[in-house]
Write a protein that holds these residues in place. Structure first.
Motif, PDB file in Angstrom:
ATOM      1  N   LEU A  60     -54.184 -33.306 -21.615  1.00 30.12           N
ATOM      2  CA  LEU A  60     -53.524 -33.127 -20.324  1.00 30.12           C
ATOM      3  C   LEU A  60     -52.279 -33.997 -20.226  1.00 30.12           C
ATOM      4  O   LEU A  60     -52.294 -35.157 -20.636  1.00 30.12           O
ATOM      5  CB  LEU A  60     -54.489 -33.480 -19.186  1.00 30.12           C
ATOM      6  CG  LEU A  60     -55.817 -32.704 -19.164  1.00 30.12           C
ATOM      7  CD1 LEU A  60     -56.747 -33.265 -18.108  1.00 30.12           C
ATOM      8  CD2 LEU A  60     -55.556 -31.224 -18.925  1.00 30.12           C
ATOM      9  N   ILE A 109     -51.892 -30.198 -12.586  1.00 28.36           N
ATOM     10  CA  ILE A 109     -53.089 -30.662 -13.289  1.00 28.36           C
ATOM     11  C   ILE A 109     -54.214 -29.629 -13.224  1.00 28.36           C
ATOM     12  O   ILE A 109     -54.946 -29.435 -14.198  1.00 28.36           O
ATOM     13  CB  ILE A 109     -53.569 -32.028 -12.724  1.00 28.36           C
ATOM     14  CG1 ILE A 109     -54.753 -32.575 -13.520  1.00 28.36           C
ATOM     15  CG2 ILE A 109     -53.911 -31.927 -11.248  1.00 28.36           C
ATOM     16  CD1 ILE A 109     -54.423 -32.965 -14.928  1.00 28.36           C
ATOM     17  N   ARG A 121     -55.982 -38.530 -14.534  1.00 32.09           N
ATOM     18  CA  ARG A 121     -56.154 -38.980 -15.920  1.00 32.09           C
ATOM     19  C   ARG A 121     -56.438 -40.477 -15.972  1.00 32.09           C
ATOM     20  O   ARG A 121     -57.333 -40.928 -16.704  1.00 32.09           O
ATOM     21  CB  ARG A 121     -54.908 -38.653 -16.748  1.00 32.09           C
ATOM     22  CG  ARG A 121     -54.637 -37.177 -16.919  1.00 32.09           C
ATOM     23  CD  ARG A 121     -53.645 -36.926 -18.057  1.00 32.09           C
ATOM     24  NE  ARG A 121     -52.436 -37.712 -17.919  1.00 32.09           N
ATOM     25  CZ  ARG A 121     -51.375 -37.342 -17.211  1.00 32.09           C
ATOM     26  NH1 ARG A 121     -51.399 -36.197 -16.549  1.00 32.09           N
ATOM     27  NH2 ARG A 121     -50.293 -38.104 -17.147  1.00 32.09           N
ATOM     28  N   GLU A 146     -62.440 -35.631 -21.276  1.00 33.70           N
ATOM     29  CA  GLU A 146     -61.772 -36.406 -22.319  1.00 33.70           C
ATOM     30  C   GLU A 146     -61.402 -35.543 -23.525  1.00 33.70           C
ATOM     31  O   GLU A 146     -60.576 -35.945 -24.341  1.00 33.70           O
ATOM     32  CB  GLU A 146     -62.666 -37.566 -22.742  1.00 33.70           C
ATOM     33  CG  GLU A 146     -62.820 -38.631 -21.647  1.00 33.70           C
ATOM     34  CD  GLU A 146     -63.862 -39.679 -21.978  1.00 33.70           C
ATOM     35  OE1 GLU A 146     -64.660 -39.448 -22.927  1.00 33.70           O
ATOM     36  OE2 GLU A 146     -63.910 -40.716 -21.286  1.00 33.70           O
ATOM     37  N   GLN A 174     -51.368 -37.593 -13.040  1.00 35.43           N
ATOM     38  CA  GLN A 174     -51.441 -38.916 -13.641  1.00 35.43           C
ATOM     39  C   GLN A 174     -52.572 -39.719 -13.015  1.00 35.43           C
ATOM     40  O   GLN A 174     -53.279 -40.474 -13.704  1.00 35.43           O
ATOM     41  CB  GLN A 174     -50.100 -39.641 -13.466  1.00 35.43           C
ATOM     42  CG  GLN A 174     -49.916 -40.879 -14.336  1.00 35.43           C
ATOM     43  CD  GLN A 174     -50.550 -42.127 -13.740  1.00 35.43           C
ATOM     44  OE1 GLN A 174     -50.772 -42.208 -12.535  1.00 35.43           O
ATOM     45  NE2 GLN A 174     -50.837 -43.103 -14.597  1.00 35.43           N
TER      46      GLN A 174
END
Length: 304
Positions: free
Chosen positions: A168, A175, A71, A164, A68
């Motif tokens: 994900l 990740i 991202r 981008e 997280q």
């Protein structure tokens, strides 16, 4: 406002890394990377303060987990063309950054993975972790058809644009695996670069739990096979169901012939298992054919 070179952002996700963060930030700044971004996951020590004092931009992520953090950082805090992702535990060498970024700058690729096994220093990884890493890398190569040698490496370099493009969702350490799978699925060019991997300094504790996180990574690999290698995904379940049904049928037939004992319920279950298995195998073949045609269509369109 961004500081330093606008070309590269060094991204360091952190969680209680007070023992190493200042040295890590200083190493990258001394290597010429002024744009160092620390994304903190709610550290209870002095990680944020020490990172800021060392010259990094520091933001606190809104959620939890490394996935997280990465991202959110790329989406909201990175304007640079290239992102150099590293851990903040001083296990990676800032001197390898130039080699990591070279394939991106030359336009040869869009995603770079640092291969820790190329120069792994003594004590950098436990025997259990080595075995787990090898198994995961072999499973990845078998399921997804690419050998990236070290898909769990936390040392990555990629273009912000290519990141981008990836879909994900992993929150934690999955990740890295998810990025590797998505690169295969989306056709993002990947290059592997040898790097040095060092032991964590004394007083620095890892946030990785080998058994728990290893299990999560294996499940992620298998789950992603559904859309990237449907023949393996459905075929493995189908083969298991078929094998179970056949073994059960053999037992039922043997007990009936040898002892005259009938097992009507087991016979129904075995027939259902065999039927389900064949259906899943057929579905896997059909899904694989559709995926192949879809990829060939995309490749043909790109060539035009």
């Amino acid at each position: 406002m961004m500081t330093g070179s606008p070309e590269v952002c060094v991204l360091l996700p952190t969680m209680n890394e007070a023992a190493t963060i200042a040295d890590v930030v200083a190493d990258y700044r001394e290597a010429g990377f002024e744009n160092v971004l620390v994304v903190d996951g709610g550290s209870t020590d002095e990680t944020r303060q020490l990172a800021a004092e060392a010259g990094a931009r520091v933001v606190e992520q809104s959620g939890e987990g490394k996935g997280q953090a990465v991202r959110e950082a790329v989406a909201e805090h990175v304007d640079a063309e290239f992102v150099l992702l590293a851990d903040a535990d001083a296990t990676y060498d800032a001197a390898d950054a130039t080699a990591m970024l070279e394939p991106l700058r030359d336009g040869r690729t869009k995603h770079v993975i640092g291969d820790r096994f190329a120069d792994m220093r003594p004590g950098a990884m436990t025997r259990l972790n080595r075995i787990g890493n090898r198994l995961i890398n072999r499973a990845f190569a078998r399921i997804h058809g690419r050998d990236y040698r070290d898909i769990l490496s936390g040392y990555r370099a990629f273009t912000r644009e290519s990141f981008e493009e990836l879909s994900l969702a992993a929150e934690g350490f999955g990740i890295e695996t998810e990025m590797a799978v998505e690169c295969v699925k989306r056709g993002v060019p990947v290059e592997v670069v040898p790097i040095t991997y060092r032991p964590r300094p004394e007083g620095s504790d890892t946030n990785l739990h080998p058994i728990r996180d290893g299990g999560i990574i294996f499940l992620e690999l298998y789950r992603k096979a559904k859309t990237n290698n449907p023949l393996f995904y459905f075929g493995s379940v189908g083969a298991t169901a078929t094998a179970g049904g056949v073994l059960m049928a053999i037992y039922v037939l043997y007990d009936w012939i040898a002892n005259g004992v009938g097992h009507e319920i087991l016979a129904i279950v075995s027939a259902a298992g065999i039927l389900l298995g064949f259906q899943l195998l057929m579905f896997g073949f059909l899904a694989d054919m559709i995926l192949t045609l879809h990829r060939e269509g995309i490749d043909g369109h790109e060539r035009e």
